[in-house]
Write a protein that holds these residues in place. Sequence first.
Motif, PDB file in Angstrom:
ATOM      1  N   ASN A  90      13.247  -1.933  -1.429  1.00 16.47           N
ATOM      2  CA  ASN A  90      12.793  -2.470  -2.714  1.00 16.47           C
ATOM      3  C   ASN A  90      11.404  -1.935  -3.083  1.00 16.47           C
ATOM      4  OD1 ASN A  90      11.256  -3.791  -0.865  1.00 16.47           O
ATOM      5  ND2 ASN A  90      11.702  -5.866  -1.604  1.00 16.47           N
ATOM      6  N   PHE A  91      11.047  -0.776  -2.529  1.00 15.74           N
ATOM      7  CA  PHE A  91       9.770  -0.152  -2.864  1.00 15.74           C
ATOM      8  C   PHE A  91       9.989   1.357  -2.990  1.00 15.74           C
ATOM      9  CE2 PHE A  91       9.936  -0.603   1.768  1.00 15.74           C
ATOM     10  CZ  PHE A  91       9.761   0.717   2.192  1.00 15.74           C
ATOM     11  N   ASN A  92       9.003   2.018  -3.613  1.00 14.32           N
ATOM     12  CA  ASN A  92       9.067   3.458  -3.847  1.00 14.32           C
ATOM     13  C   ASN A  92       8.286   4.180  -2.759  1.00 14.32           C
ATOM     14  OD1 ASN A  92       9.235   6.033  -4.895  1.00 14.32           O
ATOM     15  ND2 ASN A  92       7.717   5.689  -6.506  1.00 14.32           N
ATOM     16  N   ASN A  93       8.977   5.006  -1.968  1.00 20.07           N
ATOM     17  CA  ASN A  93       8.299   5.766  -0.919  1.00 20.07           C
ATOM     18  C   ASN A  93       7.991   7.201  -1.349  1.00 20.07           C
ATOM     19  OD1 ASN A  93      11.477   5.683  -0.052  1.00 20.07           O
ATOM     20  ND2 ASN A  93      10.626   7.735   0.193  1.00 20.07           N
ATOM     21  N   ASN A  94       8.366   7.572  -2.586  1.00 19.34           N
ATOM     22  CA  ASN A  94       8.085   8.916  -3.069  1.00 19.34           C
ATOM     23  C   ASN A  94       6.651   8.996  -3.593  1.00 19.34           C
ATOM     24  OD1 ASN A  94       8.479  11.592  -3.842  1.00 19.34           O
ATOM     25  ND2 ASN A  94       9.278  11.034  -5.848  1.00 19.34           N
ATOM     26  N   ILE A  95       6.127  10.219  -3.680  1.00 18.71           N
ATOM     27  CA  ILE A  95       4.789  10.426  -4.222  1.00 18.71           C
ATOM     28  C   ILE A  95       4.822  10.227  -5.736  1.00 18.71           C
ATOM     29  CG2 ILE A  95       2.950  12.116  -4.559  1.00 18.71           C
ATOM     30  CD1 ILE A  95       3.782  13.405  -1.925  1.00 18.71           C
ATOM     31  N   ASP A  96       3.931   9.387  -6.221  1.00 19.31           N
ATOM     32  CA  ASP A  96       3.816   9.105  -7.653  1.00 19.31           C
ATOM     33  C   ASP A  96       2.335   8.931  -7.958  1.00 19.31           C
ATOM     34  OD1 ASP A  96       4.144   8.453 -10.263  1.00 19.31           O
ATOM     35  OD2 ASP A  96       5.023   6.484  -9.925  1.00 19.31           O
ATOM     36  N   SER A 156     -15.428   9.804 -16.486  1.00 18.15           N
ATOM     37  CA  SER A 156     -14.812   8.948 -15.469  1.00 18.15           C
ATOM     38  C   SER A 156     -13.449   9.512 -15.095  1.00 18.15           C
ATOM     39  CB  SER A 156     -14.673   7.507 -15.981  1.00 18.15           C
ATOM     40  OG  SER A 156     -13.916   7.475 -17.168  1.00 18.15           O
ATOM     41  N   LEU A 157     -13.189   9.593 -13.810  1.00 14.05           N
ATOM     42  CA  LEU A 157     -11.934  10.104 -13.268  1.00 14.05           C
ATOM     43  C   LEU A 157     -11.294   9.002 -12.436  1.00 14.05           C
ATOM     44  CD1 LEU A 157     -13.304  13.532 -11.948  1.00 14.05           C
ATOM     45  CD2 LEU A 157     -12.368  13.065 -14.205  1.00 14.05           C
ATOM     46  N   PHE A 158     -10.096   8.605 -12.803  1.00 13.46           N
ATOM     47  CA  PHE A 158      -9.376   7.565 -12.065  1.00 13.46           C
ATOM     48  C   PHE A 158      -8.007   8.107 -11.664  1.00 13.46           C
ATOM     49  CE2 PHE A 158     -11.900   5.475 -15.410  1.00 13.46           C
ATOM     50  CZ  PHE A 158     -12.768   4.716 -14.632  1.00 13.46           C
ATOM     51  N   ASP A 159      -7.587   7.802 -10.467  1.00 13.15           N
ATOM     52  CA  ASP A 159      -6.210   8.140 -10.103  1.00 13.15           C
ATOM     53  C   ASP A 159      -5.636   7.081  -9.170  1.00 13.15           C
ATOM     54  OD1 ASP A 159      -6.335   9.148  -7.177  1.00 13.15           O
ATOM     55  OD2 ASP A 159      -7.814  10.419  -8.128  1.00 13.15           O
ATOM     56  N   LYS A 160      -4.388   6.759  -9.421  1.00 13.82           N
ATOM     57  CA  LYS A 160      -3.646   5.785  -8.631  1.00 13.82           C
ATOM     58  C   LYS A 160      -2.522   6.524  -7.915  1.00 13.82           C
ATOM     59  CE  LYS A 160      -1.184   1.368  -8.861  1.00 13.82           C
ATOM     60  NZ  LYS A 160      -1.925   0.829  -7.720  1.00 13.82           N
ATOM     61  N   TYR A 161      -2.512   6.439  -6.588  1.00 14.89           N
ATOM     62  CA  TYR A 161      -1.573   7.205  -5.767  1.00 14.89           C
ATOM     63  C   TYR A 161      -0.601   6.265  -5.071  1.00 14.89           C
ATOM     64  CZ  TYR A 161       0.085   9.915  -1.715  1.00 14.89           C
ATOM     65  OH  TYR A 161       0.865  10.516  -0.751  1.00 14.89           O
ATOM     66  N   ASN A 162       0.673   6.650  -5.063  1.00 15.71           N
ATOM     67  CA  ASN A 162       1.689   5.970  -4.265  1.00 15.71           C
ATOM     68  C   ASN A 162       2.467   7.040  -3.505  1.00 15.71           C
ATOM     69  OD1 ASN A 162       3.501   3.245  -4.041  1.00 15.71           O
ATOM     70  ND2 ASN A 162       4.797   5.051  -4.029  1.00 15.71           N
ATOM     71  N   GLY A 163       2.701   6.816  -2.231  1.00 14.52           N
ATOM     72  CA  GLY A 163       3.397   7.827  -1.441  1.00 14.52           C
ATOM     73  C   GLY A 163       3.883   7.269  -0.123  1.00 14.52           C
ATOM     74  N   PRO A 164       4.517   8.099   0.699  1.00 15.96           N
ATOM     75  CA  PRO A 164       5.055   7.639   1.978  1.00 15.96           C
ATOM     76  C   PRO A 164       3.941   7.295   2.960  1.00 15.96           C
ATOM     77  CG  PRO A 164       5.198  10.018   1.833  1.00 15.96           C
ATOM     78  CD  PRO A 164       4.721   9.538   0.490  1.00 15.96           C
ATOM     79  N   VAL A 165       4.249   6.388   3.890  1.00 16.19           N
ATOM     80  CA  VAL A 165       3.256   6.003   4.882  1.00 16.19           C
ATOM     81  C   VAL A 165       3.001   7.140   5.860  1.00 16.19           C
ATOM     82  CG1 VAL A 165       4.898   4.998   6.516  1.00 16.19           C
ATOM     83  CG2 VAL A 165       2.562   4.100   6.411  1.00 16.19           C
ATOM     84  N   VAL A 166       3.997   8.028   6.027  1.00 16.23           N
ATOM     85  CA  VAL A 166       3.845   9.241   6.834  1.00 16.23           C
ATOM     86  C   VAL A 166       3.596  10.399   5.881  1.00 16.23           C
ATOM     87  CG1 VAL A 166       4.960  10.787   8.491  1.00 16.23           C
ATOM     88  CG2 VAL A 166       5.384   8.329   8.619  1.00 16.23           C
ATOM     89  N   LYS A 190       2.252   3.793   1.060  1.00 17.75           N
ATOM     90  CA  LYS A 190       0.822   3.532   0.946  1.00 17.75           C
ATOM     91  C   LYS A 190       0.384   3.810  -0.482  1.00 17.75           C
ATOM     92  CE  LYS A 190      -0.552   8.122   2.685  1.00 17.75           C
ATOM     93  NZ  LYS A 190      -1.279   8.822   3.766  1.00 17.75           N
ATOM     94  N   ASP A 191      -0.610   3.075  -0.922  1.00 14.41           N
ATOM     95  CA  ASP A 191      -1.164   3.317  -2.256  1.00 14.41           C
ATOM     96  C   ASP A 191      -2.677   3.275  -2.180  1.00 14.41           C
ATOM     97  OD1 ASP A 191      -1.833   0.626  -2.130  1.00 14.41           O
ATOM     98  OD2 ASP A 191      -0.079   0.005  -3.258  1.00 14.41           O
ATOM     99  N   ARG A 192      -3.295   3.905  -3.139  1.00 11.24           N
ATOM    100  CA  ARG A 192      -4.761   3.920  -3.192  1.00 11.24           C
ATOM    101  C   ARG A 192      -5.200   4.065  -4.637  1.00 11.24           C
ATOM    102  NH1 ARG A 192      -4.420   9.583  -1.176  1.00 11.24           N
ATOM    103  NH2 ARG A 192      -4.856  10.926  -2.978  1.00 11.24           N
TER     104      ARG A 192
END
Length: 558
Positions: free
Chosen positions: A348-354, A380-390, A447-449
């Motif tokens: 129920n979560f996205n493990n791909n890079i977004d 100002s530079l903002f970025d939101k990252y989502n990707g695999p834990v590995v 993981k996200d940041r």
Amino acid sequence: MKQLILITSIILALGFYAFAQKGLVSGVVVDKEGISLPGVSVSVKGTSNGAATSVDGKYALVGVKASDTLLFTYIGYEPQERIVKNNSVINVIMEESAEMLDAVQVVAFQKQRKESVIASINTINPGKLKQPTANLTNTLAGQMSGIIAYQRSGEPGNDNTEFFIRGVTSFGYGNSPLILVDGLEVSSSDLARMDPDNIASFSIMKDATATSLYGSKGANGVVYIVTKEGRKGKARISVRYDNYLATPTQTNNFLDGVDYMELYNQALRNDFPGANLAYDKTKIEATRNNLNAQIYPNVDWYDELFKPLAYNKKANLNVNGGGDIAQYYLSATYINEQGLLKVDPLNNFNNNIDINKYNLRANVNIKLSKTTKVAVKFSSLFDKYNGPVVEANDIFAQVMQSNPVDYPQYYEKTPETEYVGHTMFGYLGTPNPDRPNPYAEMVKGYKDRFRSTILSQIQLTQDLDFITEGLEMRGMASIKSYSLNGTSRNYKPFLYGIDNASISGGNFSLTPLQEGTEYIDEFELSSYSDSKTYFELITQYDRTFKKKHALGGLVVLY
């Protein structure tokens, strides 16, 4: 031939009719290479009737008289004038202004006449940096002599191109150049996230003469970027939207399970003629005939984990204009990058890079008096990252090491296992962290940041001609603020293997090899923040005597 002449006459007549009725004049403005020029100011000379060309260089003016003269102006190009007469379509080719483009060159802490510059300085046309990539450093290779660039990874968010300017003299030393944006030092990561639509000039300072004022910081060369500023006139709006596909330029071809087993057996017999075969003929033939993919798997790990391409998009909106007192340049950019990893439909979560990136910029110039000017620049530079834990690179390495016939990525539910509330990932033998199931590693978490970089600066310039002609003093204060906050969440995969003794026809039973968790239970937080301030005070003298003799001097405190 008569029909062609007749059709042409009709078109000209219609154009003349439109002009006669409404005074409508339209056309296209291009440069000498035929490239459309957006934002060119088109006006009726001596009046307030005017417009700006669109993204594709087109314009249209209403209420124009046959006796009017159209004036075409664009920064960096010679002004052009055209008498309307009875023309309803006026196309213009703009010529570059040698005086405006070649007269000055950005050097350390100042601008100089190009004819007086003896240092090794190269410039890149900012238009060449507008390529289908979200990373500015990826566009530098091949743009000019003296830059050596190489890219170690194509993973979104981890694809910065490393480059050096003055060569490499030894291994293991720092070769990164000094990077300055409007005089403020930034990192290569900040450079990678810049939008080329905001760049007015991009210069590379190579030799010691060009970089001497920067001391040891300029030992590896200097990259100097000047961002766009506002121009006098009505507000000019420019919109740019790009869609592009990202795909590997080349991928490895993997053996299928049958070829793998046959070649593996052959290699064993080549080394040891009497060795026992690792794979018996029954398994090879069952795999060849696709009898049961759960018992006799034939897994293309690359195809199971990676998509063939990713769909990315980028949008930029900028506005510039102003009057005699103040000019402004405002810009907003949005970028979305996707990775190539597949997403497990059972999670129920996205493990791909977004990755979602947001760049905001505001440059404002204000004339406080005839001799005092102030410039304020905010970025100002903002970025939101989502990707695999590995890491994606590690997942790719696991694919390279995985056996296509040992186990499937996961076992499908059977009447005996339909009650199981978790994914039953395949494995063979005792779990080994050095040889994991790559599919389980890819989908076991995410993981996200959120990362932000804010650059603020103000510069005050005071003309000191009342002391002596050509004397000027300016001071600048700036601050750079950086912060990063991230989380990592994952669960421990359940690993199962087939009990070979239980195989009967198409039936089999599974043996648990590793007890896992059915929910995300491992949680890790990371955060970092930093800020830097910078101040400089410059006194500059630049004067030409009798139009022949130039004298200049520069004193910098920072």
